[in-house]
Design a protein around this motif. Structure first.
Motif, PDB file in Angstrom:
ATOM      1  N   LEU A 204      20.641  13.647 -16.407  1.00  0.00           N
ATOM      2  CA  LEU A 204      20.657  12.894 -17.657  1.00  0.00           C
ATOM      3  C   LEU A 204      21.054  11.438 -17.446  1.00  0.00           C
ATOM      4  O   LEU A 204      21.029  10.647 -18.392  1.00  0.00           O
ATOM      5  CB  LEU A 204      21.630  13.545 -18.645  1.00  0.00           C
ATOM      6  N   ASP A 205      21.412  11.089 -16.221  1.00  0.00           N
ATOM      7  CA  ASP A 205      21.740   9.703 -15.889  1.00  0.00           C
ATOM      8  C   ASP A 205      20.641   9.209 -14.945  1.00  0.00           C
ATOM      9  O   ASP A 205      19.490   9.579 -15.099  1.00  0.00           O
ATOM     10  CB  ASP A 205      23.132   9.642 -15.255  1.00  0.00           C
ATOM     11  N   GLU A 206      20.986   8.397 -13.982  1.00  0.00           N
ATOM     12  CA  GLU A 206      19.991   7.880 -13.056  1.00  0.00           C
ATOM     13  C   GLU A 206      19.559   8.958 -12.064  1.00  0.00           C
ATOM     14  O   GLU A 206      20.385   9.675 -11.513  1.00  0.00           O
ATOM     15  CB  GLU A 206      20.544   6.661 -12.326  1.00  0.00           C
ATOM     16  N   VAL A 207      18.262   9.041 -11.842  1.00  0.00           N
ATOM     17  CA  VAL A 207      17.674   9.943 -10.854  1.00  0.00           C
ATOM     18  C   VAL A 207      16.838   9.070  -9.926  1.00  0.00           C
ATOM     19  O   VAL A 207      15.868   8.439 -10.351  1.00  0.00           O
ATOM     20  CB  VAL A 207      16.798  11.022 -11.526  1.00  0.00           C
ATOM     21  N   TYR A 208      17.221   9.008  -8.660  1.00  0.00           N
ATOM     22  CA  TYR A 208      16.596   8.085  -7.722  1.00  0.00           C
ATOM     23  C   TYR A 208      15.392   8.729  -7.055  1.00  0.00           C
ATOM     24  O   TYR A 208      15.519   9.745  -6.357  1.00  0.00           O
ATOM     25  CB  TYR A 208      17.609   7.642  -6.666  1.00  0.00           C
ATOM     26  N   GLU A 209      14.227   8.130  -7.257  1.00  0.00           N
ATOM     27  CA  GLU A 209      13.026   8.707  -6.660  1.00  0.00           C
ATOM     28  C   GLU A 209      13.059   8.617  -5.140  1.00  0.00           C
ATOM     29  O   GLU A 209      12.443   9.430  -4.444  1.00  0.00           O
ATOM     30  CB  GLU A 209      11.766   8.030  -7.200  1.00  0.00           C
ATOM     31  N   GLU A 210      13.820   7.646  -4.588  1.00  0.00           N
ATOM     32  CA  GLU A 210      13.939   7.559  -3.128  1.00  0.00           C
ATOM     33  C   GLU A 210      14.573   8.823  -2.552  1.00  0.00           C
ATOM     34  O   GLU A 210      14.227   9.267  -1.446  1.00  0.00           O
ATOM     35  CB  GLU A 210      14.792   6.342  -2.720  1.00  0.00           C
ATOM     36  N   VAL A 211      15.515   9.412  -3.281  1.00  0.00           N
ATOM     37  CA  VAL A 211      16.153  10.646  -2.815  1.00  0.00           C
ATOM     38  C   VAL A 211      15.120  11.771  -2.769  1.00  0.00           C
ATOM     39  O   VAL A 211      15.039  12.524  -1.791  1.00  0.00           O
ATOM     40  CB  VAL A 211      17.335  11.025  -3.727  1.00  0.00           C
ATOM     41  N   THR A 212      14.318  11.876  -3.824  1.00  0.00           N
ATOM     42  CA  THR A 212      13.269  12.899  -3.859  1.00  0.00           C
ATOM     43  C   THR A 212      12.297  12.719  -2.705  1.00  0.00           C
ATOM     44  O   THR A 212      11.955  13.676  -1.991  1.00  0.00           O
ATOM     45  CB  THR A 212      12.515  12.829  -5.194  1.00  0.00           C
ATOM     46  N   GLN A 213      11.844  11.498  -2.502  1.00  0.00           N
ATOM     47  CA  GLN A 213      10.840  11.225  -1.470  1.00  0.00           C
ATOM     48  C   GLN A 213      11.391  11.464  -0.069  1.00  0.00           C
ATOM     49  O   GLN A 213      10.738  12.091   0.771  1.00  0.00           O
ATOM     50  CB  GLN A 213      10.344   9.779  -1.616  1.00  0.00           C
ATOM     51  N   GLN A 214      12.604  11.000   0.195  1.00  0.00           N
ATOM     52  CA  GLN A 214      13.173  11.151   1.532  1.00  0.00           C
ATOM     53  C   GLN A 214      13.575  12.594   1.810  1.00  0.00           C
ATOM     54  O   GLN A 214      13.463  13.071   2.951  1.00  0.00           O
ATOM     55  CB  GLN A 214      14.381  10.219   1.701  1.00  0.00           C
ATOM     56  N   ALA A 215      14.023  13.326   0.782  1.00  0.00           N
ATOM     57  CA  ALA A 215      14.346  14.737   0.979  1.00  0.00           C
ATOM     58  C   ALA A 215      13.084  15.524   1.308  1.00  0.00           C
ATOM     59  O   ALA A 215      13.100  16.410   2.175  1.00  0.00           O
ATOM     60  CB  ALA A 215      15.013  15.306  -0.273  1.00  0.00           C
ATOM     61  N   ALA A 216      11.976  15.214   0.637  1.00  0.00           N
ATOM     62  CA  ALA A 216      10.708  15.882   0.930  1.00  0.00           C
ATOM     63  C   ALA A 216      10.244  15.565   2.349  1.00  0.00           C
ATOM     64  O   ALA A 216       9.773  16.448   3.073  1.00  0.00           O
ATOM     65  CB  ALA A 216       9.645  15.472  -0.086  1.00  0.00           C
ATOM     66  N   GLU A 217      10.388  14.303   2.762  1.00  0.00           N
ATOM     67  CA  GLU A 217       9.947  13.909   4.102  1.00  0.00           C
ATOM     68  C   GLU A 217      10.807  14.569   5.183  1.00  0.00           C
ATOM     69  O   GLU A 217      10.286  15.145   6.151  1.00  0.00           O
ATOM     70  CB  GLU A 217      10.002  12.395   4.248  1.00  0.00           C
ATOM     71  N   LEU A 218      12.119  14.498   5.028  1.00  0.00           N
ATOM     72  CA  LEU A 218      13.017  15.100   6.000  1.00  0.00           C
ATOM     73  C   LEU A 218      12.800  16.608   6.077  1.00  0.00           C
ATOM     74  O   LEU A 218      12.723  17.198   7.162  1.00  0.00           O
ATOM     75  CB  LEU A 218      14.470  14.796   5.628  1.00  0.00           C
ATOM     76  N   GLY A 219      12.672  17.248   4.906  1.00  0.00           N
ATOM     77  CA  GLY A 219      12.485  18.691   4.887  1.00  0.00           C
ATOM     78  C   GLY A 219      11.179  19.122   5.517  1.00  0.00           C
ATOM     79  O   GLY A 219      11.127  20.124   6.238  1.00  0.00           O
ATOM     80  N   ALA A 220      10.097  18.362   5.272  1.00  0.00           N
ATOM     81  CA  ALA A 220       8.800  18.718   5.852  1.00  0.00           C
ATOM     82  C   ALA A 220       8.822  18.576   7.369  1.00  0.00           C
ATOM     83  O   ALA A 220       8.253  19.410   8.094  1.00  0.00           O
ATOM     84  CB  ALA A 220       7.706  17.840   5.247  1.00  0.00           C
ATOM     85  N   ARG A 221       9.476  17.544   7.883  1.00  0.00           N
ATOM     86  CA  ARG A 221       9.575  17.381   9.332  1.00  0.00           C
ATOM     87  C   ARG A 221      10.400  18.498   9.956  1.00  0.00           C
ATOM     88  O   ARG A 221      10.061  19.028  11.025  1.00  0.00           O
ATOM     89  CB  ARG A 221      10.176  16.017   9.661  1.00  0.00           C
ATOM     90  N   ARG A 222      11.472  18.874   9.283  1.00  0.00           N
ATOM     91  CA  ARG A 222      12.310  19.956   9.807  1.00  0.00           C
ATOM     92  C   ARG A 222      11.538  21.268   9.808  1.00  0.00           C
ATOM     93  O   ARG A 222      11.564  22.024  10.787  1.00  0.00           O
ATOM     94  CB  ARG A 222      13.581  20.077   8.960  1.00  0.00           C
ATOM     95  N   LEU A 223      10.836  21.561   8.716  1.00  0.00           N
ATOM     96  CA  LEU A 223      10.059  22.795   8.637  1.00  0.00           C
ATOM     97  C   LEU A 223       8.955  22.815   9.688  1.00  0.00           C
ATOM     98  O   LEU A 223       8.719  23.846  10.333  1.00  0.00           O
ATOM     99  CB  LEU A 223       9.468  22.937   7.233  1.00  0.00           C
ATOM    100  N   SER A 224       8.293  21.676   9.899  1.00  0.00           N
ATOM    101  CA  SER A 224       7.242  21.606  10.919  1.00  0.00           C
ATOM    102  C   SER A 224       7.799  21.883  12.307  1.00  0.00           C
ATOM    103  O   SER A 224       7.176  22.599  13.110  1.00  0.00           O
ATOM    104  CB  SER A 224       6.576  20.219  10.894  1.00  0.00           C
ATOM    105  N   GLU A 225       8.969  21.345  12.595  1.00  0.00           N
ATOM    106  CA  GLU A 225       9.576  21.552  13.911  1.00  0.00           C
ATOM    107  C   GLU A 225       9.963  23.021  14.110  1.00  0.00           C
ATOM    108  O   GLU A 225       9.736  23.598  15.188  1.00  0.00           O
ATOM    109  CB  GLU A 225      10.808  20.657  14.054  1.00  0.00           C
ATOM    110  N   ILE A 226      10.524  23.629  13.100  1.00  0.00           N
ATOM    111  CA  ILE A 226      10.900  25.037  13.210  1.00  0.00           C
ATOM    112  C   ILE A 226       9.662  25.912  13.355  1.00  0.00           C
ATOM    113  O   ILE A 226       9.653  26.878  14.130  1.00  0.00           O
ATOM    114  CB  ILE A 226      11.745  25.448  11.984  1.00  0.00           C
ATOM    115  N   ARG A 227       8.587  25.568  12.658  1.00  0.00           N
ATOM    116  CA  ARG A 227       7.341  26.321  12.817  1.00  0.00           C
ATOM    117  C   ARG A 227       6.807  26.197  14.249  1.00  0.00           C
ATOM    118  O   ARG A 227       6.370  27.184  14.841  1.00  0.00           O
ATOM    119  CB  ARG A 227       6.289  25.803  11.828  1.00  0.00           C
TER     120      ARG A 227
END
Length: 267
Positions: free
Chosen positions: A237-260
């Motif tokens: 309900l306050d500020e939601v930073y799109e950079e957090v969303t974007q960087q979390a998606a990027e970091l998570g996708a790289r981690r998942l790719s490496e584990i795969r």
């Protein structure tokens, strides 16, 4: 009509951006690891634990699919997010108060259901794991899921999500409590990670039963990596930073790719 808070890059966004710079070390750590204050008004009384969801206690699928332990290891962590993020203290009451809503258009109604359930791809076909985090500065909440789904079904769902800014750019929704929300849906760019991806920024503006103005911002991001998916929401309900969303998606996708990759190498 309430207006969204002015955008700025907060400490949470800066911490996650810095964390992304050391992604190689974080991936190595994840691959090896398979193992007082009063609550704000919008907290619920029940806590949501961080970690694998009960439905994730399923046998590992055969072939190249992840095991349950690998799905758990593919989750991002509070350390990745950095301060002011920490493990969740419970689901926000705005989830039931604002996201339990309906509207006439079937696509827009389906979107509201997806925002509430956080399952754009339906029931997982294999192991899944979930983590949730709170931003102590803004009371935003980030929820992160890793699950196995049919790639064809995922790609159809991603194409549907991509169509929503055109189909449901602005509409009116009615909550189960009778409140009226003006909903706006926009596209959000994601880094070019995974095999397919899509993200939306959704805002719901209205007021409570007591006449208090509310403005909920919710990012929904989804990425397919082979036969697994990442789904994350970042809302508040306050500020939601799109950079957090974007960087979390990027970091998570790289981690998942490496584990795969490591899992395939062991077959």
């Amino acid at each position: 009509m309430p207006q969204p808070p002015a955008g700025r890059r907060g400490p949470g966004a800066r911490a996650l951006l810095a964390s992304a710079l050391s992604v190689t070390a974080l991936l190595a750590t994840a691959a090896c690891s398979v193992q007082g204050e009063p609550r704000p008004r919008w907290f619920s009384a029940s806590a949501t634990p961080t970690g694998a969801s009960p439905a994730g206690e399923r046998p590992a699928s055969s072939g190249a699919g992840l095991t349950q332990a690998q799905a758990q290891a593919a989750l991002i962590t509070a350390i990745d997010l950095g301060e002011p993020w920490g493990p969740t203290r419970g689901a926000r009451t705005w989830r039931d108060g604002l996201l339990k809503a309906t509207t006439e258009d079937p696509d827009c109604r389906r979107l509201l259901d997806v925002l509430y359930t956080e399952e754009p791809f339906g029931t997982p076909a294999g192991p899944r794991a979930t983590a949730a985090f709170d931003d102590s500065d803004t009371d935003a909440q980030l929820r992160y899921h890793v699950a196995a789904h049919s790639p064809a079904d995922v790609d159809r769902a991603l194409a549907w999500l991509k169509s929503l800014p055109g189909k449901c750019g602005e509409f009116t929704a009615t909550t189960t409590r009778g409140g009226v929300q003006t909903v706006q849906v926009g596209d959000m760019p994601l880094p070019p990670v995974g095999d397919a991806r899509q993200a939306l920024r959704v805002t719901l503006a209205g007021e409570t039963d007591e006449g208090e103005l509310t403005y909920l911002t919710m990012d929904l991001a989804a990425v397919r990596v082979g036969e697994e998916t990442i789904t994350l929401t970042n809302a508040g309900l306050d500020e939601v930073y799109e950079e957090v969303t974007q960087q979390a998606a990027e970091l998570g996708a790289r981690r998942l790719s490496e584990i795969r990759r490591q899992g395939e190498a062991q077959i």
